[in-house]
Design an enzyme around this catalytic site. Structure first.
Site, PDB file in Angstrom:
ATOM      1  N   LYS A 183       0.877  -1.099   0.027  1.00  0.00           N
ATOM      2  CA  LYS A 183      -0.110  -0.054   0.016  1.00  0.00           C
ATOM      3  C   LYS A 183       1.006   1.313   0.009  1.00  0.00           C
ATOM      4  O   LYS A 183       2.050   1.107   0.173  1.00  0.00           O
ATOM      5  CB  LYS A 183      -0.846   0.083   1.148  1.00  0.00           C
ATOM      6  CG  LYS A 183      -1.888  -1.261   1.304  1.00  0.00           C
ATOM      7  CD  LYS A 183      -2.938  -1.113   2.382  1.00  0.00           C
ATOM      8  CE  LYS A 183      -3.814  -2.353   2.318  1.00  0.00           C
ATOM      9  NZ  LYS A 183      -4.848  -2.164   3.380  1.00  0.00           N
ATOM     10  N   TYR A 235     -12.755  -1.825  -3.188  1.00  0.00           N
ATOM     11  CA  TYR A 235     -13.179  -1.896  -1.368  1.00  0.00           C
ATOM     12  C   TYR A 235     -14.682  -1.646  -1.361  1.00  0.00           C
ATOM     13  O   TYR A 235     -15.144  -1.261  -0.402  1.00  0.00           O
ATOM     14  CB  TYR A 235     -12.402  -0.871  -0.689  1.00  0.00           C
ATOM     15  CG  TYR A 235     -11.011  -1.150  -0.497  1.00  0.00           C
ATOM     16  CD1 TYR A 235     -10.840  -2.354   0.489  1.00  0.00           C
ATOM     17  CD2 TYR A 235      -9.929  -0.608  -0.748  1.00  0.00           C
ATOM     18  CE1 TYR A 235      -9.782  -2.647   0.899  1.00  0.00           C
ATOM     19  CE2 TYR A 235      -8.665  -1.036  -0.485  1.00  0.00           C
ATOM     20  CZ  TYR A 235      -8.372  -1.957   0.334  1.00  0.00           C
ATOM     21  OH  TYR A 235      -7.161  -2.443   0.661  1.00  0.00           O
ATOM     22  N   ASN A 284      -1.973   0.670   6.591  1.00  0.00           N
ATOM     23  CA  ASN A 284      -1.428  -0.636   7.370  1.00  0.00           C
ATOM     24  C   ASN A 284      -0.802  -1.534   6.253  1.00  0.00           C
ATOM     25  O   ASN A 284      -0.593  -2.720   6.393  1.00  0.00           O
ATOM     26  CB  ASN A 284      -2.683  -1.555   7.773  1.00  0.00           C
ATOM     27  CG  ASN A 284      -3.732  -1.581   6.868  1.00  0.00           C
ATOM     28  OD1 ASN A 284      -3.417  -1.778   5.822  1.00  0.00           O
ATOM     29  ND2 ASN A 284      -4.942  -2.239   7.476  1.00  0.00           N
ATOM     30  N   HIS A 291      -2.219  -5.422   1.672  1.00  0.00           N
ATOM     31  CA  HIS A 291      -3.318  -6.227   1.636  1.00  0.00           C
ATOM     32  C   HIS A 291      -3.166  -7.426   1.156  1.00  0.00           C
ATOM     33  O   HIS A 291      -2.353  -8.160   0.629  1.00  0.00           O
ATOM     34  CB  HIS A 291      -4.103  -5.702   0.400  1.00  0.00           C
ATOM     35  CG  HIS A 291      -5.318  -6.363  -0.063  1.00  0.00           C
ATOM     36  ND1 HIS A 291      -6.675  -6.268   0.524  1.00  0.00           N
ATOM     37  CD2 HIS A 291      -5.401  -7.117  -0.979  1.00  0.00           C
ATOM     38  CE1 HIS A 291      -7.274  -7.158   0.043  1.00  0.00           C
ATOM     39  NE2 HIS A 291      -6.652  -7.859  -1.133  1.00  0.00           N
ATOM     40  N   GLU A 338      -9.843 -10.433  -7.323  1.00  0.00           N
ATOM     41  CA  GLU A 338      -8.864  -9.376  -6.972  1.00  0.00           C
ATOM     42  C   GLU A 338      -7.570  -9.597  -8.044  1.00  0.00           C
ATOM     43  O   GLU A 338      -7.261  -8.466  -8.581  1.00  0.00           O
ATOM     44  CB  GLU A 338      -8.377  -9.510  -5.553  1.00  0.00           C
ATOM     45  CG  GLU A 338      -9.514  -8.750  -4.538  1.00  0.00           C
ATOM     46  CD  GLU A 338      -9.154  -8.983  -3.266  1.00  0.00           C
ATOM     47  OE1 GLU A 338     -10.051  -8.640  -2.540  1.00  0.00           O
ATOM     48  OE2 GLU A 338      -8.058  -9.412  -2.947  1.00  0.00           O
TER      49      GLU A 338
END
Ligand code: ATP
Ligand code: MG
Length: 138
Positions: free
Chosen positions: A11, A51, A114, A117, A128
């Site tokens: 990320k 998302y 964070n 993913h 995905e």
């Protein structure tokens, strides 16, 4: 897709902090084979699509803003029990609760930023992966 593949994104915070190489090394050390990989950006539309399960939640707009704030690395990984083993490797969504030695424990800043993913099911791993890679072998 068999239960031997998962999808990951490094990320924007981890990219910005210079952790991409260290995170990829952890992934390989844990026995995952990188079978597809690219550095790219998520558009606002693609982040909202990715998302969409979180649409309407209080953190949704911040999540989209964050995921579009810089480049990401998208990759498809192969290993037996890929989805569950990778979720163990990355640790809890909230890095404060992530076990010592997990990627989020080592490299994540906060629950919003964070670091990484990991798909949460075989079905989502397939969806995905196809979101970012059109290769039939996924
Ligand atoms: P990811 O799907 O990114 O791998 P995850 O599966 O651990 O993370 P999800 O519940 O799918 O967690 O949430 C997606 C993302 O939304 C999280 O990675 C986090 O950045 C953000 N998020 C989830 N819950 C919260 C929350 N309570 N407050 C702020 N951000 C949150
Ligand atoms: Mg998730």
């Amino acid at each position: 897709m068999k239960n031997n593949k998962t999808f990951t994104m490094i990320k924007p915070d981890a990219m910005q902090n210079g952790y991409a190489g260290l995170i990829l090394a952890e992934i390989e050390k844990a026995g995952f084979k990188i079978i597809e990989m690219k550095m790219t950006y998520l558009s606002k539309e693609s982040a909202q699509e990715f998302y969409k399960i979180h649409k309407g939640k209080p953190f949704f707009n911040d999540l989209i803003h964050y995921m579009t704030s810089g480049p990401i690395i998208a990759a498809v990984l192969e290993k037996d029990n890929a989805v569950s083993d990778f979720r163990k490797l990355i640790g809890n969504t909230n890095p404060k609760e992530a076990e010592v030695g997990t990627i989020r424990n080592m490299y994540a800043q906060s629950i919003d930023a964070n670091a990484i993913h990991g798909s949460d099911s075989d079905e989502n791993a397939e969806i995905e992966s196809h979101f970012h890679f059109s290769n039939e072998k996924n």
